[in-house]
Scaffold this motif. Sequence first.
Motif, PDB file in Angstrom:
ATOM      1  N   UNK A  46      35.574  17.780 -64.345  1.00 45.18           N
ATOM      2  CA  UNK A  46      35.097  18.325 -63.082  1.00 45.18           C
ATOM      3  C   UNK A  46      33.704  18.890 -63.261  1.00 45.18           C
ATOM      4  N   UNK A  47      32.893  18.714 -62.222  1.00 44.96           N
ATOM      5  CA  UNK A  47      31.501  19.127 -62.286  1.00 44.96           C
ATOM      6  C   UNK A  47      31.147  19.969 -61.066  1.00 44.96           C
ATOM      7  N   UNK A  48      30.312  20.986 -61.264  1.00 42.96           N
ATOM      8  CA  UNK A  48      29.919  21.866 -60.171  1.00 42.96           C
ATOM      9  C   UNK A  48      28.730  22.720 -60.620  1.00 42.96           C
ATOM     10  N   UNK A  49      27.917  23.118 -59.687  1.00 41.19           N
ATOM     11  CA  UNK A  49      26.837  24.084 -59.946  1.00 41.19           C
ATOM     12  C   UNK A  49      27.325  25.441 -59.440  1.00 41.19           C
ATOM     13  N   UNK A  50      27.229  26.451 -60.307  1.00 42.93           N
ATOM     14  CA  UNK A  50      27.691  27.797 -59.960  1.00 42.93           C
ATOM     15  C   UNK A  50      26.482  28.713 -59.900  1.00 42.93           C
ATOM     16  N   UNK A  51      26.221  29.272 -58.714  1.00 36.26           N
ATOM     17  CA  UNK A  51      25.091  30.174 -58.501  1.00 36.26           C
ATOM     18  C   UNK A  51      25.591  31.614 -58.432  1.00 36.26           C
TER      19      UNK A  51
END
Length: 148
Positions: A46-51
């Motif tokens: 799973x891939x995601x950008x976390x800000x």
Amino acid sequence: MLQVRQLLMFGLLAGYLVAGPASAGTLEFEGAWVPEAPPVAPVMAGYVRINNTGTSDVAITGAHCPDFNHVEIHDMQERDGMMRMIKQERLTIPAGEAVELKKGGLHLMLMKPQRAIKTGETLNVTFETADGESFSVAFEVKPRPAQD
């Protein structure tokens, strides 16, 4: 009539102060997705950008998804000339910065699917932080890119 309006405004303000703003805290998740895997695959990524939009670091200490036995955060690292996946017990998102979970680096490992997962579905992954917050994130299952 003015008193009723004032009482309503006071009630709304009091409710807002008790409940706090309706936000997901300081973490925002962008572009969450999972590449579809063959039906018998024991793991998926799973891939995601976390800000982190807050003023304090936030440490993610766990994740889970009802469609998998367990979920871990891994990092790809070279050790002794070999690329290895290293489980991360804690992922710190610095204040005002972002961390991207992507192929070849930090990523989610979704282990032992409970059923076949298909393109077009949404998987709900819940991230837990060291301070007790949880964030539910919808991951879209997409076709595996041709270069994989």
